[in-house]
Design a protein around this motif. Structure first.
Motif, mmCIF file in Angstrom:
data_model
loop_
_atom_site.group_PDB
_atom_site.id
_atom_site.type_symbol
_atom_site.label_atom_id
_atom_site.label_comp_id
_atom_site.label_asym_id
_atom_site.label_seq_id
_atom_site.Cartn_x
_atom_site.Cartn_y
_atom_site.Cartn_z
ATOM 1 N N ILE A 153 0.789 -1.235 -0.046
ATOM 2 C CA ILE A 153 0.111 0.079 -0.030
ATOM 3 C C ILE A 153 0.647 1.191 -0.075
ATOM 4 C CG2 ILE A 153 -1.783 1.363 1.272
ATOM 5 C CD1 ILE A 153 -2.985 -1.313 2.365
ATOM 6 N N SER A 154 1.747 1.355 0.841
ATOM 7 C CA SER A 154 2.647 2.522 1.122
ATOM 8 C C SER A 154 3.811 2.791 -0.070
ATOM 9 C CB SER A 154 3.329 2.588 2.729
ATOM 10 O OG SER A 154 4.307 1.456 2.790
ATOM 11 N N GLU A 155 4.381 1.572 -0.413
ATOM 12 C CA GLU A 155 5.381 1.674 -1.090
ATOM 13 C C GLU A 155 5.288 1.031 -2.649
ATOM 14 O OE1 GLU A 155 7.940 3.355 -0.257
ATOM 15 O OE2 GLU A 155 7.477 3.758 1.722
ATOM 16 N N GLY A 156 4.091 0.232 -2.951
ATOM 17 C CA GLY A 156 3.711 -0.293 -4.102
ATOM 18 C C GLY A 156 5.001 -1.572 -4.298
ATOM 19 N N LEU A 157 5.487 -2.346 -3.352
ATOM 20 C CA LEU A 157 6.258 -3.222 -3.262
ATOM 21 C C LEU A 157 5.571 -4.504 -3.076
ATOM 22 C CD1 LEU A 157 9.385 -1.547 -1.566
ATOM 23 C CD2 LEU A 157 8.890 -1.784 -4.002
ATOM 24 N N HIS A 158 5.915 -5.751 -3.825
ATOM 25 C CA HIS A 158 5.513 -7.059 -3.488
ATOM 26 C C HIS A 158 6.641 -7.936 -3.174
ATOM 27 C CE1 HIS A 158 1.816 -5.377 -5.895
ATOM 28 N NE2 HIS A 158 3.163 -5.062 -6.457
ATOM 29 N N VAL A 159 6.129 -8.978 -2.323
ATOM 30 C CA VAL A 159 7.087 -10.001 -1.902
ATOM 31 C C VAL A 159 6.637 -11.198 -2.910
ATOM 32 C CG1 VAL A 159 7.650 -11.815 -0.282
ATOM 33 C CG2 VAL A 159 7.314 -9.267 0.576
ATOM 34 N N ALA A 160 7.717 -11.591 -3.763
ATOM 35 C CA ALA A 160 7.508 -12.477 -4.561
ATOM 36 C C ALA A 160 8.801 -13.700 -4.612
ATOM 37 C CB ALA A 160 7.645 -12.220 -6.138
ATOM 38 N N PRO A 161 8.450 -14.895 -4.952
ATOM 39 C CA PRO A 161 9.494 -15.828 -4.809
ATOM 40 C C PRO A 161 10.162 -15.595 -6.179
ATOM 41 C CG PRO A 161 7.266 -16.997 -5.583
ATOM 42 C CD PRO A 161 7.074 -15.394 -5.085
ATOM 43 N N ARG A 162 11.553 -16.061 -5.935
ATOM 44 C CA ARG A 162 12.522 -15.841 -7.117
ATOM 45 C C ARG A 162 12.324 -17.241 -8.003
ATOM 46 N NH1 ARG A 162 18.519 -13.115 -7.178
ATOM 47 N NH2 ARG A 162 18.886 -13.230 -9.442
ATOM 48 N N GLY A 163 11.362 -17.142 -8.764
ATOM 49 C CA GLY A 163 11.371 -18.443 -9.746
ATOM 50 C C GLY A 163 11.051 -19.535 -8.559
#
Length: 241
Positions: free
Chosen positions: A186-196
């Motif tokens: 919400i605040s930074e537009g950042l997502h946690v995602a797996p690296r492949g």
């Protein structure tokens, strides 16, 4: 001289920051300008640490082109679950890394190009101690979490505040609270995602790692080979381009 000066932290998070293009800048602009540049970066990052509550994140050392810090110094409250403490130190380091990228955007490398950083985190048991020998005592931290955080940084992507890429281990991912991740979205537009489905890490084999980035598929054609053999972040391709 034989007295051991060390403390063990059952749960902590180590944060590595590598300054990219250090050797290239040294060759092109010489030691004097490189020292001024790196000192400006580390001063900027030190100010970020100082803005956090006292002792919530501890700077351990800077050497050549890297900074090492960790969180886990503060003991959890008596009524606080142990898992909550794990989340606190991992989230402190993650929030600090985001803040550091934003602050470092104000420091240009010699020649006026942006400063790129590589960021890595990992969580787990850490031993903090003083190594003396016969002189020049040195405070540092030790443990597999420290080694893994270094590997996370060295296998990360050079990034800036405009396109961040914070690389971290599964151990750190497991400690991050869902509410904290949602707040970053919400605040930074950042997502946690797996690296492949995992990457090969020197000395570790294949590891499932994660990253904090603007992109839901962070490793899908977002990186281009630069002339200096560093990977430089490009924005996501649009329908028009």
């Amino acid at each position: 001289a034989d007295r051991l000066i060390a403390d063990n932290y059952h749960e902590a998070t180590a944060l590595f920051i590598y300054v990219c293009d250090y050797e290239a800048v040294m060759l092109e602009y010489g030691a004097d300008m490189t020292i001024v540049w790196v000192n400006s970066i580390f001063t900027c990052l030190d100010h970020c640490i100082e803005q956090f509550p006292r002792q919530s994140v501890t700077k351990v050392e800077t050497f050549n082109n890297f900074l090492l810090a960790f969180s886990g110094v503060l003991e959890p409250d008596e009524d606080e679950p142990a898992q909550s403490h794990s989340q606190q130190h991992a989230e402190r380091c993650m929030a600090l890394a985001v803040h550091m990228l934003q602050a470092a955007a104000n420091v240009e490398r010699p020649g006026g190009k942006p400063t790129y950083l590589k960021v890595g985190l990992s969580s787990g048991p850490i031993c903090a101690g003083v190594i003396c020998g016969l002189g020049s005592p040195r405070y540092s931290i030790f443990g597999d979490a420290v080694n893994t955080a270094s590997r996370m940084a060295s296998n990360s992507m050079p990034c800036t505040a405009s396109n961040p890429y914070i690389h971290f281990s599964a151990a750190t991912h497991e400690t991050l609270h869902d509410d904290f991740c949602r707040e970053l979205e919400i605040s930074e537009g950042l997502h946690v995602a797996p690296r492949g489905d995992g990457i090969e890490i020197k000395g570790k084999g294949k590891m499932q790692t994660y990253c904090l980035t603007q992109h839901l598929e962070p490793d899908s054609a977002l990186w281009a080979e630069a002339p200096d053999s560093e990977h430089v972040i490009q924005g996501p391709k649009t329908a028009a381009g």
